[in-house]
Design a protein around this motif. Sequence first.
Motif, PDB file in Angstrom:
ATOM      1  N   UNK A 174      35.418 -56.371  15.726  1.00 54.53           N
ATOM      2  CA  UNK A 174      35.301 -55.047  16.216  1.00 54.53           C
ATOM      3  C   UNK A 174      36.844 -54.279  16.296  1.00 54.53           C
ATOM      4  N   UNK A 175      37.830 -54.912  16.573  1.00 56.62           N
ATOM      5  CA  UNK A 175      39.239 -54.739  16.711  1.00 56.62           C
ATOM      6  C   UNK A 175      39.797 -54.071  15.430  1.00 56.62           C
ATOM      7  N   UNK A 176      39.049 -54.812  14.243  1.00 50.70           N
ATOM      8  CA  UNK A 176      39.617 -54.586  12.987  1.00 50.70           C
ATOM      9  C   UNK A 176      39.207 -53.100  12.073  1.00 50.70           C
ATOM     10  N   UNK A 177      38.377 -52.523  12.923  1.00 48.70           N
ATOM     11  CA  UNK A 177      37.774 -51.252  12.477  1.00 48.70           C
ATOM     12  C   UNK A 177      38.925 -50.250  12.347  1.00 48.70           C
ATOM     13  N   UNK A 178      39.157 -49.789  10.901  1.00 47.73           N
ATOM     14  CA  UNK A 178      40.073 -48.871  11.015  1.00 47.73           C
ATOM     15  C   UNK A 178      39.588 -47.280  10.992  1.00 47.73           C
ATOM     16  N   UNK A 179      40.534 -46.423  11.172  1.00 47.95           N
ATOM     17  CA  UNK A 179      40.260 -45.133  11.641  1.00 47.95           C
ATOM     18  C   UNK A 179      39.319 -44.360  10.303  1.00 47.95           C
ATOM     19  N   UNK A 180      40.233 -44.859   9.140  1.00 51.75           N
ATOM     20  CA  UNK A 180      39.674 -44.216   8.011  1.00 51.75           C
ATOM     21  C   UNK A 180      38.251 -44.697   7.504  1.00 51.75           C
ATOM     22  N   UNK A 181      37.916 -45.768   7.822  1.00 50.57           N
ATOM     23  CA  UNK A 181      36.469 -46.338   7.445  1.00 50.57           C
ATOM     24  C   UNK A 181      35.475 -45.461   8.622  1.00 50.57           C
ATOM     25  N   UNK A 182      35.926 -45.430   9.902  1.00 50.46           N
ATOM     26  CA  UNK A 182      35.297 -44.444  10.566  1.00 50.46           C
ATOM     27  C   UNK A 182      35.021 -43.176  10.241  1.00 50.46           C
ATOM     28  N   UNK A 183      36.147 -42.426   9.675  1.00 46.18           N
ATOM     29  CA  UNK A 183      36.106 -41.127   9.148  1.00 46.18           C
ATOM     30  C   UNK A 183      35.304 -41.096   8.021  1.00 46.18           C
ATOM     31  N   UNK A 184      35.221 -41.995   7.112  1.00 44.36           N
ATOM     32  CA  UNK A 184      34.468 -42.108   5.953  1.00 44.36           C
ATOM     33  C   UNK A 184      32.899 -42.207   6.380  1.00 44.36           C
ATOM     34  N   UNK A 185      32.617 -43.030   7.258  1.00 41.95           N
ATOM     35  CA  UNK A 185      31.286 -43.052   7.751  1.00 41.95           C
ATOM     36  C   UNK A 185      30.682 -41.867   8.381  1.00 41.95           C
ATOM     37  N   UNK A 186      31.375 -41.202   9.500  1.00 46.82           N
ATOM     38  CA  UNK A 186      31.104 -39.960   9.983  1.00 46.82           C
ATOM     39  C   UNK A 186      30.836 -39.002   9.054  1.00 46.82           C
TER      40      UNK A 186
END
Length: 186
Positions: free
Chosen positions: A82-94
């Motif tokens: 869970x700590x390895x989730x990057x901001x860019x992957x969150x942005x892409x998902x959203x």
Amino acid sequence: PLLMIHFWNKVSVLKQGRSGGDWHLPGEVWNNVGPERLEAQAAKFTRDFAEHGVMWQFAIWLRQFCLIVVSIPLLQARAVNPASISVSSQIVAVVGAILVHVVAAAATQYVQPFAFVYQNAVEQLLILSNIVLLILALCLVLAPHTAYSLEVFMLVVVVGSLVAAIAHHVVCVLRRTLRAQYAEQS
């Protein structure tokens, strides 16, 4: 998937039968399914939709499938660490989820699949509230220091959209009831 294919066949025959065709299910040459039986079998998935929108349940399932596909990389990263989730992957998902909802809103506006105008309006309202929530989630990812105020605003959007949907439904039902009463008096 097999149940979806089976349901697709039933709804296709339902559409065909309603438009004057025969009521045969594919592969069942000798079994002429009666309209009442087929209506009853497909009613759970088609009763809320207008004649031209009986296949809309598949569009809803497609939207849900696309949202799952968009979120899979994020879910996989979360499962591993869970700590390895990057901001860019969150942005892409959203952003992907926002695009799915924008396409769904446009398709709903174009097709107007529900039987009543208020149902289409409520569907649009709820899709729009999902888009607003996703935009707020994107803001939360980009500016985590504003978490508390964004979470409060998200709560307001969720509660507000539910209250608005319920109020819209109540107003439409009251209008319909008053029109029916007025028609009886005339």
